[in-house]
Design an enzyme around this catalytic site. Structure first.
Site, mmCIF file in Angstrom:
data_model
loop_
_atom_site.group_PDB
_atom_site.id
_atom_site.type_symbol
_atom_site.label_atom_id
_atom_site.label_comp_id
_atom_site.label_asym_id
_atom_site.label_seq_id
_atom_site.Cartn_x
_atom_site.Cartn_y
_atom_site.Cartn_z
ATOM 1 N N ASP A 5 0.750 -1.186 0.010
ATOM 2 C CA ASP A 5 -0.244 0.101 -0.067
ATOM 3 C C ASP A 5 0.954 1.192 0.005
ATOM 4 O O ASP A 5 1.839 1.508 0.921
ATOM 5 C CB ASP A 5 -0.977 0.129 1.368
ATOM 6 C CG ASP A 5 -1.926 -1.091 1.019
ATOM 7 O OD1 ASP A 5 -2.037 -1.717 0.107
ATOM 8 O OD2 ASP A 5 -2.788 -1.218 2.082
ATOM 9 N N ASP A 52 -13.840 -5.890 -4.099
ATOM 10 C CA ASP A 52 -13.884 -6.036 -2.875
ATOM 11 C C ASP A 52 -15.242 -6.537 -2.253
ATOM 12 O O ASP A 52 -16.416 -5.838 -2.553
ATOM 13 C CB ASP A 52 -13.579 -4.690 -2.070
ATOM 14 C CG ASP A 52 -12.126 -4.175 -2.340
ATOM 15 O OD1 ASP A 52 -11.359 -5.104 -2.878
ATOM 16 O OD2 ASP A 52 -11.872 -2.828 -2.468
#
EC number: 4.3.2.10
Length: 258
Positions: free
Chosen positions: A11, A130
């Site tokens: 990330d 997701d």
């Protein structure tokens, strides 16, 4: 069977790694290029950068990271986060990304997936899904797509959406279980299997890895083609090599030439 891919995920926010990488003696654990190089040397099959920079103005930083990583690393690079237009895809590919991951923009406008695939080829386009389980105990399994880091429900069925984006030209699905993400309890293999059975392209299982056996489960039970993990690699719990050796012990084909 194609070789199973082991994919660490970093990330990146404003050009820095957000979840610290502690697995090797890096001079600067916050430098994504440094972390990427270490993963490349460790034998990762691919690397995923997720740009979680809040503002669109700061996109230049991820492009610089991608350029520097592509210059120094041999493994394929997938970059996602904030990809909204065909121009965004082009810019990332020109910077050195091998694949571009599309998330919210695909939910908001499915046709974007087809436009990007037509322009750059299906092999370049990953759709990130997701999903959260919304079925009650005893009901047939149902998963809904959530956006904005799992905070915003869409009412869209995850399995149906996966079919739609693959029909439009997505070459791969990056599937994250929001229920399992960060728990260390293993993939939601029922979700992974449901999507893998519904589409004819590779599915990358993501969300929940805590042990090496979880990686095996993602392939064996979930039917995934690749496994993605962050924390277990970043914090030195396990190495890429150990992950591949465990997969090989389970009789799964992996690349062990590093």
């Amino acid at each position: 069977m194609l070789k199973v891919r082991v994919i660490p995920c970093l990330d990146v926010k404003d050009g820095r790694v957000v979840k610290g990488v502690q697995f090797v003696d890096l001079r600067d654990a916050g430098d994504p290029v440094e972390a990427a190089r270490a993963y490349d040397l460790a034998g990762a099959d691919e690397l995923t950068f997720l740009d979680i920079t809040a503002s669109h103005e700061n996109r230049g930083t991820i492009l610089d990271v991608v350029r520097r990583t592509a210059e120094q690393c041999f493994m394929p690079l997938t970059v996602g986060g904030g990809v909204r237009t065909v121009d965004d895809v082009r810019t990332l590919l020109h910077a050195g990304a091998d694949k571009v991951s599309i998330n919210t923009a695909a939910v908001n406008r499915r046709a974007f997936v087809g436009e990007a695939a037509e322009k750059f080829g299906e092999q370049c386009i990953v759709v990130a899904i997701d999903a959260k389980r919304v079925s009650k105990e005893g009901e047939e399994n149902r998963w809904e797509i959530f956006t904005h880091g799992g905070r915003t429900p869409t009412g869209i069925d995850a399995i149906q959406f996966a079919r739609e984006v693959v029909d439009l030209g997505a070459g791969e699905i990056l599937l994250t279980s929001m229920d399992r993400d960060g728990t260390g309890q293993g993939f939601d293999c029922a979700l992974t299997r449901a999507v893998a059975d519904a589409v004819h392209v590779p599915v990358i299982a993501s969300g929940g890895v805590g042990t090496l056996d979880h990686l095996v489960d993602g392939i064996r039970e979930g039917g995934a083609s690749a496994v993605l993990a962050a924390s277990i690699f970043h914090f030195g719990t396990f190495t890429i090599r150990e992950a591949k050796e465990r997969l090989a012990e389970a009789g799964l084909p992996v690349r062990l030439d590093v």
